[in-house]
Design an enzyme around this catalytic site. Structure first.
Site, PDB file in Angstrom:
ATOM      1  N   ARG A  45      -3.025 -10.326  51.428  1.00  0.00           N
ATOM      2  CA  ARG A  45      -3.400  -8.919  51.260  1.00  0.00           C
ATOM      3  C   ARG A  45      -4.884  -8.723  51.572  1.00  0.00           C
ATOM      4  O   ARG A  45      -5.720  -9.539  51.193  1.00  0.00           O
ATOM      5  CB  ARG A  45      -3.105  -8.453  49.831  1.00  0.00           C
ATOM      6  CG  ARG A  45      -1.625  -8.360  49.523  1.00  0.00           C
ATOM      7  CD  ARG A  45      -1.374  -7.878  48.116  1.00  0.00           C
ATOM      8  NE  ARG A  45      -1.841  -8.848  47.127  1.00  0.00           N
ATOM      9  CZ  ARG A  45      -1.736  -8.673  45.808  1.00  0.00           C
ATOM     10  NH1 ARG A  45      -1.196  -7.564  45.333  1.00  0.00           N
ATOM     11  NH2 ARG A  45      -2.166  -9.602  44.976  1.00  0.00           N
ATOM     12  N   ASP A  47      -8.318  -5.948  51.577  1.00  0.00           N
ATOM     13  CA  ASP A  47      -8.874  -4.832  50.821  1.00  0.00           C
ATOM     14  C   ASP A  47      -9.249  -3.671  51.729  1.00  0.00           C
ATOM     15  O   ASP A  47      -9.189  -3.768  52.963  1.00  0.00           O
ATOM     16  CB  ASP A  47     -10.121  -5.287  50.060  1.00  0.00           C
ATOM     17  CG  ASP A  47      -9.808  -6.329  48.999  1.00  0.00           C
ATOM     18  OD1 ASP A  47      -8.695  -6.295  48.454  1.00  0.00           O
ATOM     19  OD2 ASP A  47     -10.684  -7.179  48.728  1.00  0.00           O
ATOM     20  N   ARG A 192     -15.900 -12.770  51.008  1.00  0.00           N
ATOM     21  CA  ARG A 192     -17.056 -11.875  50.939  1.00  0.00           C
ATOM     22  C   ARG A 192     -18.113 -12.401  49.970  1.00  0.00           C
ATOM     23  O   ARG A 192     -19.315 -12.221  50.201  1.00  0.00           O
ATOM     24  CB  ARG A 192     -16.602 -10.474  50.546  1.00  0.00           C
ATOM     25  CG  ARG A 192     -15.822  -9.762  51.649  1.00  0.00           C
ATOM     26  CD  ARG A 192     -15.147  -8.506  51.144  1.00  0.00           C
ATOM     27  NE  ARG A 192     -16.112  -7.570  50.584  1.00  0.00           N
ATOM     28  CZ  ARG A 192     -15.776  -6.494  49.869  1.00  0.00           C
ATOM     29  NH1 ARG A 192     -14.490  -6.242  49.626  1.00  0.00           N
ATOM     30  NH2 ARG A 192     -16.705  -5.694  49.404  1.00  0.00           N
TER      31      ARG A 192
END
Length: 259
Positions: A45, A47, A192
């Site tokens: 998944r 974001d 990230r």
């Protein structure tokens, strides 16, 4: 199915009350072609604002269509920012998430003192000079199997934080610095968070061996802030060859000038 998308206009992958999401958009388009509602399961998944070069997903259907008809039919009902690259029929043992044994992400940084105009949605911007060689050297301590709690977001729902990093590279191509990492899996915001800490090393704010200490400390508060989503790309995943899927990874550019 393989999917390519510009995540800028979507609120991430997963279906939610807010619209649009990539999963919801894909499922609506698939239903038009299959003539029934269905659910799509994804390899990893993403974001809000995160892009994909070859996201892999699977769905179950009794509708009989050729692979070409699935691709053309679904794409005719998708926005321009989202495309089906390929569709392959697989047996019931395949699972987009659990059959994948490796995943690759790329983080792209525009490193110049002038902000981007043309590619603002597709790169992270760092105005301070980055030492890509120093970032690459520091990143090598992350290779192998470790507890990555220091780079795990508070909302992560994974049962544990141990992951096996198989490859990690930082390279400069002109004004672009690209960080690419392959692992058996990733935690929520892990890439990230790693990118944010590597940028702190590249700016000279932290020593190269600081990253190793942060990793060992397993404390998210000791790492740097999370890097923005715009520069992140899901590159692809690796699956057993028995499923006959197209290659899921895009080769990292080897030329120092980006060629």
């Amino acid at each position: 199915m393989g999917l390519e998308y510009d995540g800028s206009a979507f609120l991430g992958w997963q279906v939610q009350r807010q619209q649009p999401t990539i999963q919801g958009t894909v499922e609506q388009a698939l239903a038009r072609v299959a003539d029934h509602d269905l659910r799509v399961t994804v390899c990893g998944r993403t974001d809000t604002g995160v892009h994909a070069l070859c996201q892999v997903a699977h769905f179950d259907t009794e509708a009989r269509r050729s692979e070409r008809s699935w691709v053309l039919g679904v794409n005719s009902h998708l926005p321009a920012s989202l495309s089906v690259l390929w569709v392959r029929e697989v047996d019931e043992s395949f699972h987009a998430r659990f059959s994948a044994f490796a995943r690759t992400y790329r983080y792209v940084i525009l490193n110049r003192w002038i902000r981007p105009a043309l590619h603002a949605r597709y790169v992270a911007w760092c105005r301070q000079p980055l030492d890509a060689g120093r970032m690459h050297e520091a990143a090598q301590c992350l290779l192998g199997e470790h507890d990555f709690s220091a780079f795990r977001a508070a909302g992560c729902q994974a049962r544990h934080a141990v992951r096996d990093l198989q490859r990690i590279e930082v390279r400069r191509a002109g004004s672009r610095v690209e960080f690419e990492v392959t692992a058996n899996g990733f935690l929520y915001h892990m890439v990230r968070n790693l990118a944010g800490s590597l940028m702190a090393v590249g700016r000279g704010e932290r020593d190269a061996d600081w990253l190793s200490a942060v990793l060992a400390g397993r404390d998210r508060n000791q790492a740097a802030p999370t890097a923005p989503s715009e520069g992140l790309y899901f590159v692809g995943a690796r699956f057993p060859t028995e499923y006959g899927l197209p290659p899921g990874e895009v080769e990292f550019p080897r030329g120092t000038d980006g060629s």
